[in-house]
Design a protein around this motif. Structure first.
Motif, mmCIF file in Angstrom:
data_model
loop_
_atom_site.group_PDB
_atom_site.id
_atom_site.type_symbol
_atom_site.label_atom_id
_atom_site.label_comp_id
_atom_site.label_asym_id
_atom_site.label_seq_id
_atom_site.Cartn_x
_atom_site.Cartn_y
_atom_site.Cartn_z
ATOM 1 N N HIS A 3 10.956 7.015 -14.666
ATOM 2 C CA HIS A 3 10.409 5.782 -15.246
ATOM 3 C C HIS A 3 8.973 5.541 -14.797
ATOM 4 N N THR A 4 8.466 6.425 -13.961
ATOM 5 C CA THR A 4 7.202 6.119 -13.303
ATOM 6 C C THR A 4 6.011 6.847 -13.915
ATOM 7 N N THR A 5 6.160 7.352 -15.136
ATOM 8 C CA THR A 5 5.042 8.024 -15.769
ATOM 9 C C THR A 5 4.484 7.178 -16.905
ATOM 10 N N PHE A 6 3.184 7.293 -17.112
ATOM 11 C CA PHE A 6 2.541 6.608 -18.221
ATOM 12 C C PHE A 6 1.280 7.385 -18.575
ATOM 13 N N PRO A 7 0.732 7.169 -19.745
ATOM 14 C CA PRO A 7 -0.408 7.976 -20.183
ATOM 15 C C PRO A 7 -1.576 7.909 -19.215
ATOM 16 N N PHE A 84 7.853 -0.825 -6.623
ATOM 17 C CA PHE A 84 8.373 -1.810 -5.663
ATOM 18 C C PHE A 84 9.819 -1.491 -5.286
ATOM 19 N N ARG A 85 10.586 -1.003 -6.252
ATOM 20 C CA ARG A 85 11.968 -0.589 -5.962
ATOM 21 C C ARG A 85 11.990 0.527 -4.928
ATOM 22 N N ASP A 86 11.176 1.556 -5.156
ATOM 23 C CA ASP A 86 11.225 2.737 -4.305
ATOM 24 C C ASP A 86 10.719 2.463 -2.892
ATOM 25 N N LEU A 87 9.882 1.440 -2.733
ATOM 26 C CA LEU A 87 9.317 1.132 -1.410
ATOM 27 C C LEU A 87 9.873 -0.162 -0.821
ATOM 28 N N SER A 88 10.971 -0.645 -1.383
ATOM 29 C CA SER A 88 11.497 -1.962 -0.976
ATOM 30 C C SER A 88 11.876 -2.005 0.507
ATOM 31 N N ARG A 89 12.387 -0.924 1.041
ATOM 32 C CA ARG A 89 12.752 -0.911 2.463
ATOM 33 C C ARG A 89 11.516 -1.043 3.352
ATOM 34 N N ASN A 118 17.876 -0.437 -11.740
ATOM 35 C CA ASN A 118 18.479 -0.569 -10.420
ATOM 36 C C ASN A 118 17.516 -1.223 -9.427
ATOM 37 N N LEU A 119 16.940 -2.351 -9.842
ATOM 38 C CA LEU A 119 15.978 -3.047 -8.993
ATOM 39 C C LEU A 119 16.699 -3.839 -7.910
ATOM 40 N N PRO A 120 16.288 -3.715 -6.652
ATOM 41 C CA PRO A 120 16.953 -4.411 -5.553
ATOM 42 C C PRO A 120 16.409 -5.815 -5.314
ATOM 43 N N PHE A 121 15.603 -6.320 -6.234
ATOM 44 C CA PHE A 121 15.037 -7.663 -6.122
ATOM 45 C C PHE A 121 15.208 -8.365 -7.465
ATOM 46 N N GLU A 122 15.017 -9.687 -7.457
ATOM 47 C CA GLU A 122 15.205 -10.468 -8.681
ATOM 48 C C GLU A 122 13.919 -10.529 -9.493
ATOM 49 N N LEU A 123 14.085 -10.724 -10.789
ATOM 50 C CA LEU A 123 12.971 -10.981 -11.696
ATOM 51 C C LEU A 123 13.002 -12.448 -12.094
ATOM 52 N N LEU A 124 11.844 -13.067 -12.167
ATOM 53 C CA LEU A 124 11.721 -14.479 -12.510
ATOM 54 C C LEU A 124 11.159 -14.616 -13.912
ATOM 55 N N SER A 125 11.713 -15.548 -14.683
ATOM 56 C CA SER A 125 11.249 -15.770 -16.052
ATOM 57 C C SER A 125 10.373 -17.009 -16.134
ATOM 58 N N ASP A 126 9.174 -16.817 -16.672
ATOM 59 C CA ASP A 126 8.280 -17.941 -16.954
ATOM 60 C C ASP A 126 8.151 -18.088 -18.471
ATOM 61 N N GLU A 127 9.299 -18.060 -19.131
ATOM 62 C CA GLU A 127 9.338 -18.092 -20.590
ATOM 63 C C GLU A 127 8.634 -19.326 -21.158
ATOM 64 N N LYS A 128 8.697 -20.436 -20.415
ATOM 65 C CA LYS A 128 8.069 -21.677 -20.898
ATOM 66 C C LYS A 128 6.611 -21.812 -20.459
ATOM 67 N N GLN A 172 0.882 2.473 -8.490
ATOM 68 C CA GLN A 172 0.432 2.430 -7.093
ATOM 69 C C GLN A 172 0.409 1.008 -6.536
ATOM 70 N N SER A 173 0.883 0.050 -7.332
ATOM 71 C CA SER A 173 0.799 -1.365 -6.967
ATOM 72 C C SER A 173 1.484 -1.658 -5.638
ATOM 73 N N ALA A 174 2.708 -1.199 -5.483
ATOM 74 C CA ALA A 174 3.458 -1.493 -4.259
ATOM 75 C C ALA A 174 2.784 -0.875 -3.035
ATOM 76 N N GLN A 175 2.271 0.351 -3.174
ATOM 77 C CA GLN A 175 1.610 1.010 -2.045
ATOM 78 C C GLN A 175 0.351 0.264 -1.640
#
Length: 200
Positions: A3-7, A84-89, A118-128, A172-175
């Motif tokens: 899931h970690t690849t992009f153009p 963030f998932r891979d570096l959560s510990r 398989n994210l070990p943290f929650e996601l928050l919705s700011d839909e409004k 590279q955001s989490a790093q």
């Protein structure tokens, strides 16, 4: 899990100053729905909290249009979440109490993403858009919806102490956050009440 690849040829975002006002800001007393069906009041959370705001994750088998890829900084939300998932510990070891992802997508959409990745943290919705408007966050207008530009915030006891904007490359955001935490520990700079320094 790939899931970690992009153009590699996506445009690089530039700092337009749209987040300069955030440093030192106190979190507004807002409660946002989380993927565990709770309401999270960020301003009341103790210690160091990291929130990565992202525009949107694609749905399974969704074809990403070129028009999306052409927006600087838009592509890469899934690779960012996986970083963030891979570096959560490592974040826990560095004294971060909570990690959250935040977007303007609805909770049910985010719950599918959390399970699939398989994210070990929650996601928050700011839909409004309550969070967006209270913090005056920069947005992307996409197919009639307002999406948050990619921003990462470190918040100590309800106060923003560090901003990453623009965030690139997203995988590279989490790093980048961990590197900052390591530098803070090296400099022996502590945010009051926010960190249990790891003892080795």
């Amino acid at each position: 899990m790939s899931h970690t690849t992009f153009p590699s040829d996506i445009p690089v975002p530039t700092d337009d100053g749209a987040c300069d006002h955030l440093k030192g800001m106190k979190m507004p007393p807002l409660s946002l729905p989380a993927t565990n069906d709770s309401l999270v009041k960020i301003s009341s959370l103790q210690g160091l909290v990291v929130i990565f705001c992202y525009p949107r994750t694609g749905a399974p088998n969704e074809t990403i249009p070129d028009s999306w890829n052409s927006i600087p900084g838009a592509r890469g939300c899934t690779p960012q979440a996986c970083s963030f998932r891979d570096l959560s510990r490592q974040f826990l070891t560095a004294g971060v109490n909570k990690i959250f992802g935040l977007s303007t997508q609805d909770t049910s959409y985010q719950q599918e993403v959390k399970t699939r990745l398989n994210l070990p943290f929650e996601l928050l919705s700011d839909e409004k858009l309550d969070f967006v408007e209270a913090l005056k966050l920069p947005t992307i207008d996409w197919e009639g919806k307002s999406l948050i530009k990619r921003i990462t915030l470190a918040i100590a006891d309800g106060k923003i102490v560090k901003i990453w904007y623009p965030v690139f490359p997203p995988d590279q955001s989490a790093q980048h956050v961990l590197d900052w935490l390591a530098e803070e520990q090296t400099n022996e700079q502590k945010f009051v009440g926010n960190r249990r320094m790891s003892v080795t």
